[in-house]
Design a protein around this motif. Structure first.
Motif, PDB file in Angstrom:
ATOM      1  N   PRO A 267      89.831  48.480  -3.864  1.00 34.33           N
ATOM      2  CA  PRO A 267      89.416  47.317  -4.666  1.00 34.33           C
ATOM      3  C   PRO A 267      88.542  46.328  -3.907  1.00 34.33           C
ATOM      4  CG  PRO A 267      91.748  47.775  -4.990  1.00 34.33           C
ATOM      5  CD  PRO A 267      91.296  48.623  -3.835  1.00 34.33           C
ATOM      6  N   LEU A 268      88.538  46.399  -2.584  1.00 28.62           N
ATOM      7  CA  LEU A 268      87.722  45.505  -1.770  1.00 28.62           C
ATOM      8  C   LEU A 268      86.324  46.080  -1.538  1.00 28.62           C
ATOM      9  CD1 LEU A 268      90.405  44.522   0.883  1.00 28.62           C
ATOM     10  CD2 LEU A 268      89.819  43.339  -1.244  1.00 28.62           C
ATOM     11  N   GLY A 269      86.048  47.262  -2.074  1.00 25.86           N
ATOM     12  CA  GLY A 269      84.728  47.862  -1.949  1.00 25.86           C
ATOM     13  C   GLY A 269      84.613  48.968  -0.931  1.00 25.86           C
ATOM     14  N   HIS A 270      85.722  49.352  -0.298  1.00 26.19           N
ATOM     15  CA  HIS A 270      85.678  50.436   0.681  1.00 26.19           C
ATOM     16  C   HIS A 270      85.795  51.785  -0.011  1.00 26.19           C
ATOM     17  CE1 HIS A 270      85.737  48.209   4.434  1.00 26.19           C
ATOM     18  NE2 HIS A 270      86.606  47.377   3.890  1.00 26.19           N
ATOM     19  N   ARG A 271      85.057  52.750   0.497  1.00 26.20           N
ATOM     20  CA  ARG A 271      85.184  54.128   0.034  1.00 26.20           C
ATOM     21  C   ARG A 271      86.222  54.815   0.910  1.00 26.20           C
ATOM     22  NH1 ARG A 271      80.280  58.594  -0.392  1.00 26.20           N
ATOM     23  NH2 ARG A 271      81.409  60.129  -1.645  1.00 26.20           N
ATOM     24  N   VAL A 272      87.306  55.292   0.303  1.00 28.59           N
ATOM     25  CA  VAL A 272      88.428  55.845   1.070  1.00 28.59           C
ATOM     26  C   VAL A 272      88.829  57.191   0.463  1.00 28.59           C
ATOM     27  CG1 VAL A 272      90.688  55.361   2.074  1.00 28.59           C
ATOM     28  CG2 VAL A 272      89.214  53.457   1.397  1.00 28.59           C
ATOM     29  N   PRO A 273      88.192  58.286   0.876  1.00 25.78           N
ATOM     30  CA  PRO A 273      88.519  59.607   0.309  1.00 25.78           C
ATOM     31  C   PRO A 273      89.775  60.205   0.943  1.00 25.78           C
ATOM     32  CG  PRO A 273      86.760  59.828   1.893  1.00 25.78           C
ATOM     33  CD  PRO A 273      87.054  58.349   1.810  1.00 25.78           C
ATOM     34  N   LEU A 274      90.882  59.520   0.767  1.00 27.59           N
ATOM     35  CA  LEU A 274      92.145  59.873   1.405  1.00 27.59           C
ATOM     36  C   LEU A 274      92.955  60.785   0.494  1.00 27.59           C
ATOM     37  CD1 LEU A 274      93.732  58.974   4.023  1.00 27.59           C
ATOM     38  CD2 LEU A 274      94.834  57.273   2.569  1.00 27.59           C
ATOM     39  N   ILE A 275      93.618  61.760   1.087  1.00 26.70           N
ATOM     40  CA  ILE A 275      94.502  62.623   0.308  1.00 26.70           C
ATOM     41  C   ILE A 275      95.863  62.682   0.996  1.00 26.70           C
ATOM     42  CG2 ILE A 275      94.051  64.829   1.480  1.00 26.70           C
ATOM     43  CD1 ILE A 275      93.874  66.103  -1.361  1.00 26.70           C
ATOM     44  N   ALA A 276      96.893  62.963   0.211  1.00 32.11           N
ATOM     45  CA  ALA A 276      98.230  63.179   0.757  1.00 32.11           C
ATOM     46  C   ALA A 276      98.354  64.643   1.149  1.00 32.11           C
ATOM     47  CB  ALA A 276      99.295  62.799  -0.276  1.00 32.11           C
ATOM     48  N   GLU A 277      98.469  64.892   2.442  1.00 32.74           N
ATOM     49  CA  GLU A 277      98.631  66.248   2.942  1.00 32.74           C
ATOM     50  C   GLU A 277     100.110  66.410   3.298  1.00 32.74           C
ATOM     51  OE1 GLU A 277      97.406  68.917   6.730  1.00 32.74           O
ATOM     52  OE2 GLU A 277      96.057  67.280   6.241  1.00 32.74           O
ATOM     53  N   ARG A 278     100.843  67.018   2.405  1.00 31.15           N
ATOM     54  CA  ARG A 278     102.298  66.992   2.485  1.00 31.15           C
ATOM     55  C   ARG A 278     102.840  68.113   3.364  1.00 31.15           C
ATOM     56  NH1 ARG A 278     104.111  65.415  -3.007  1.00 31.15           N
ATOM     57  NH2 ARG A 278     104.718  67.566  -3.366  1.00 31.15           N
ATOM     58  N   GLY A 279     103.857  67.762   4.152  1.00 35.06           N
ATOM     59  CA  GLY A 279     104.544  68.726   4.995  1.00 35.06           C
ATOM     60  C   GLY A 279     106.020  68.783   4.644  1.00 35.06           C
TER      61      GLY A 279
END
Length: 421
Positions: A267-279
């Protein structure tokens, strides 16, 4: 305790190894620090992993080798990688970005960046455990990699012999070492190697408790809760709105919330292509498994087995999706099958865990200062290296927040790298 009517010097969002390390580093530099995190963080990836300090993993998993090996490593073919059909909306965009990051030029830059950070990882761990009076929780005994067939042993040895491994070293396991591990399992051990320069945490739960105790003893404060949103005020401070009601105003904010960090920064304008890589892991008491044996990777099964003070843990799997997606019981069933095949002392009543590693598509963490708010910092996205790089990340954030030069170059970890692509 800070609230909407008062300020703290720094607010750290996240209570995993990275968040605690950042908070302790800031407080140690004389900045009155407040930490907000769920009441218990024991179920998160910081404390549910294999406890392995992986100084040897200097090559990012965003590589052409990873891409080429994917078909044979899929869960449906007996491998550790899971791409659930119901999560395609999450993992397909991530996979396309990973393909771009796997280009040889990007891979070389990523390897250099990780190598520089991992060279400082073990010294940072030594400083941290000394600071919190928990030197006994850090074991620097290396780890083993074992193979169950002559063919896989030949391939594995050749692969590790040619792979960059940073400050770690690797050699063939001795006959005595092979015999020792072979006596603990019911499958033949065809070969193995031993790494030195890597390490292990002896008791993740005790480490979490020691870090929190040291943080509070240093004068920091902690609140159980969740931050919903961040906003800059007219005076330049940052207001953090809490899910439980109210807000905290801080002169500096560090977002170290693991897989949830993107929700605060987008929401602050950052591009964050984060994913949950579950173990996933299973763990039970460990009768007969030596307390002094370092972690053992059974590479044919893509599984690592670690003896903690609290029991024996078997961990595996890379499952891409969303944080809130329910766990897949088939993963635990396969871990139990591997444990049974190997003859590990892990019964059907073993404790089961699933947690989400925060992963960015180039497999580099995001560590730095926001270009949108000069007093907003971030430290997340460490994928499989959160435990390894946690203490160093805290030191880097501490240096940034007080105007000192960080120990490693942070440009490769700048979050804005995703806006330049």
């Amino acid at each position: 305790m800070p609230n909407g009517n008062s300020q703290c010097g720094a607010l750290v969002i996240g209570g995993g190894i990275v968040g605690l390390s950042c908070a302790l580093a800031l407080q140690s530099r004389g900045i009155a620090t407040h930490l907000v995190a769920p009441a218990s963080m024991i179920g998160t990836a910081s404390w549910g992993n294999a406890g392995h300090i992986a100084t040897e993993q200097v090559e990012p998993l965003a590589s052409l080798g990873t891409v080429r090996s994917l078909p044979r490593r899929l869960f449906a073919r007996g491998g550790p990688v899971s791409l659930p059909p119901g999560e395609v909306g999450a993992w397909l965009p991530f996979a396309l970005r990973l393909l771009a990051a796997a280009r040889p030029s990007s891979f070389r830059r990523g390897s250099a960046a990780l190598a520089a950070g991992l060279a400082e990882a073990m010294p940072a761990w030594r400083r941290l455990v000394r600071q919190i009076g928990a030197e006994d929780l850090l074991a620097e005994d290396g780890h083993f990699v074992m193979w169950e067939s002559a063919a896989s042993a030949a391939r594995g040895r050749a692969s590790w012999a040619s792979a960059p491994i940073g400050t770690a070293t690797v050699r063939d396991a001795t006959g005595d070492e092979l015999a020792r591990i072979g006596s603990l399992v019911r499958v033949p051990i065809a070969g193995g190697v031993r790494f030195t320069g890597s390490g292990q945490i002896a008791d993740p739960t005790a480490l979490a408790a020691a870090l929190e105790a040291a943080l509070l003893a240093a004068g920091a404060t902690r609140r159980a809760g969740q931050v919903l949103a961040l906003a800059q005020r007219d005076d330049g401070s940052i207001e953090a709105t809490l899910a439980q009601g109210g807000a905290i105003v801080a002169k500096r904010v560090v977002v170290a919330g693991g897989a949830a960090s993107g929700d605060l920064l987008r929401p602050l304008g950052h591009r964050v292509p984060l994913i949950a890589e579950r173990g996933y892991h299973i763990q039970s008491e460990a009768p007969g498994w030596p307390a002094t044996l370092p972690p053992v990777v059974f590479e044919d099964r893509a599984m690592i087995v670690t003896r903690f003070r609290t029991g024996l843990r078997a961990a595996s799997f890379t499952e891409f999706g969303a944080v809130a997606t329910p766990a897949d019981p088939r993963k635990w069933a396969r871990l139990h099958a591997h444990a049974s095949d190997l003859g590990l002392p892990i019964g059907e009543d073993a404790a089961r865990w699933m947690g989400a590693r925060p992963t960015l598509p180039d497999y580099l963490p995001a560590i730095g200062r926001s270009r949108r708010m000069a007093n907003l910092f971030y430290a997340f996205g460490h994928q499989h290296l959160g435990l390894t790089l946690g203490p160093l990340t805290g030191e880097l954030i501490g240096a940034l927040a007080t105007g000192d030069a960080p120990a490693v170059r942070l440009e490769p970890f700048d979050l804005d790298r995703f806006e330049r692509r």
